[in-house]
Design an enzyme around this catalytic site. Structure first.
Site, short mmCIF file in Angstrom:
data_model
loop_
_atom_site.label_atom_id
_atom_site.label_comp_id
_atom_site.label_asym_id
_atom_site.label_seq_id
_atom_site.Cartn_x
_atom_site.Cartn_y
_atom_site.Cartn_z
N PRO A 90 4.19 36.96 57.65
CA PRO A 90 3.83 38.20 58.13
C PRO A 90 4.37 39.31 57.42
O PRO A 90 3.98 40.80 57.39
CB PRO A 90 3.76 38.49 59.53
CG PRO A 90 4.84 37.21 59.93
CD PRO A 90 4.99 36.21 58.89
N GLU A 117 10.56 30.72 63.99
CA GLU A 117 10.83 32.22 63.95
C GLU A 117 11.12 32.64 62.49
O GLU A 117 11.02 33.97 62.38
CB GLU A 117 12.28 32.21 64.82
CG GLU A 117 12.10 33.15 66.09
CD GLU A 117 11.48 32.19 67.04
OE1 GLU A 117 11.38 30.88 66.90
OE2 GLU A 117 10.41 32.38 67.75
N ARG A 155 -14.47 29.53 48.02
CA ARG A 155 -15.67 30.21 47.82
C ARG A 155 -16.07 30.97 46.53
O ARG A 155 -17.30 31.34 46.34
CB ARG A 155 -16.20 30.81 49.10
CG ARG A 155 -15.39 32.23 49.47
CD ARG A 155 -15.75 32.23 50.91
NE ARG A 155 -17.04 32.87 51.33
CZ ARG A 155 -17.85 34.00 50.86
NH1 ARG A 155 -17.27 34.59 50.24
NH2 ARG A 155 -18.92 34.02 51.10
N ASP A 170 -21.48 40.23 49.00
CA ASP A 170 -20.53 40.08 50.14
C ASP A 170 -19.98 41.23 50.55
O ASP A 170 -19.87 42.13 49.66
CB ASP A 170 -19.29 39.24 49.76
CG ASP A 170 -19.43 37.78 49.96
OD1 ASP A 170 -20.54 37.17 50.61
OD2 ASP A 170 -18.72 36.99 49.55
#
Ligand code: ADE
Length: 267
Positions: A90, A117, A155, A170
């Site tokens: 993150p 963690e 893709r 898209d």
């Protein structure tokens, strides 16, 4: 293109590799997915991959040795410009369509899935070439994030989607050219227009007349207008980074005018 995935849950990926775009790319030879069990690179009887954090605190941290060994065992050696070593976390750079386009141009991508963690910081500093986040929320591990990266990138590989046009249409497509080099790496494209299929009327809800008209120019204009309108309402931040052509400017003016009139009628 090759994806080398280092994970403590290699089986996690077996079903997603059997479906959709990942399966098609495997079958068509456009992509190869190699799974590496991090525990195979441990050196103790218990195949330990984590340990308590120095300085105390809750949870466990991935030890550096197994991850370094796993990456160093990969052939050919990754880490060059054409073969980044990506730590899913993150704390990383945010995944956007332009980042996916950037990865789709690589020969190989190594994906390191963290767990628990955290991961010993020396992995981020001296093994990974970058950290990548799929969004501002915390997952328990990097596996789902790696799967998202694999799908978004695969893709885009030539020949994977039957219809090359649908890729270009898209939401966010074209983001690469617009946002390339932008500090945020944010998408420069806009949201997609609404789509409909049969029946033309369902529970009293009708498909917009223009889509049944057969007038291709009118349909193109309607789609562009609806895409711009959705973006203007939901993601105005995307419009700010878009170089608007003359038609888009005009359509946006119409959209603003219509919204003002509607608000006026409500008052
Ligand atoms: N691992 C945990 N949370 C993550 C996120 N948001 N993106 C990528 N990897 C993660």
């Amino acid at each position: 293109m090759i994806f080398d995935v280092v994970t403590i849950f290699p089986d996690f990926f077996s079903s997603i590799l059997e479906y959709g775009v990942l399966q098609r790319a495997r079958a068509g030879g456009q992509a190869k997915f190699r799974l590496h069990d991090l525990r195979d690179f441990t050196d103790d009887r218990h195949r330990t991959v984590d340990d308590r954090p120095f300085g105390g605190g809750p949870g466990m941290v991935f030890k550096p040795e197994p991850l370094f060994r796993a990456v160093e065992a990969l052939k050919p050696e990754p880490g060059g410009a054409d073969s980044p070593v990506v730590l899913l976390s993150p704390q990383g750079r945010l995944l956007t369509q332009s980042v996916a386009e950037e990865f789709a141009r690589k020969e190989r991508v190594v994906l390191l899935c963290g767990r628990y963690e955290g991961v010993d910081e020396r992995v981020a500093q001296h093994l990974a070439t970058e950290e990548l986040s799929i969004g501002d929320y915390v997952l328990t591990g990097g596996e789902l994030a790696a799967a998202v990266v694999m799908e978004a990138v695969t893709r885009l590989l030539p020949g994977v989607l039957g219809n090359e046009e649908s890729r270009e249409q898209d939401s966010f497509a074209g983001a690469g050219s617009v946002a390339a080099g932008s500090a945020s790496g944010g998408a420069g494209g806009i949201l997609d227009c609404p789509h409909y299929t049969r029946p033309a009327e369902f529970r009293g809800w009708k498909v917009p007349e223009v889509l049944l008209s057969g007038d291709h120019e009118e349909i193109r204009r309607w789609r562009r207008r609806r895409a711009l309108e959705k973006t203007w309402r939901r993601r105005p931040d995307l419009l700010a980074s878009l170089p608007l052509g003359q038609e888009d400017g005009k359509l946006l003016e119409e959209i603003r005018q219509a919204a003002l009139e509607l608000a006026g009628r409500r008052d």
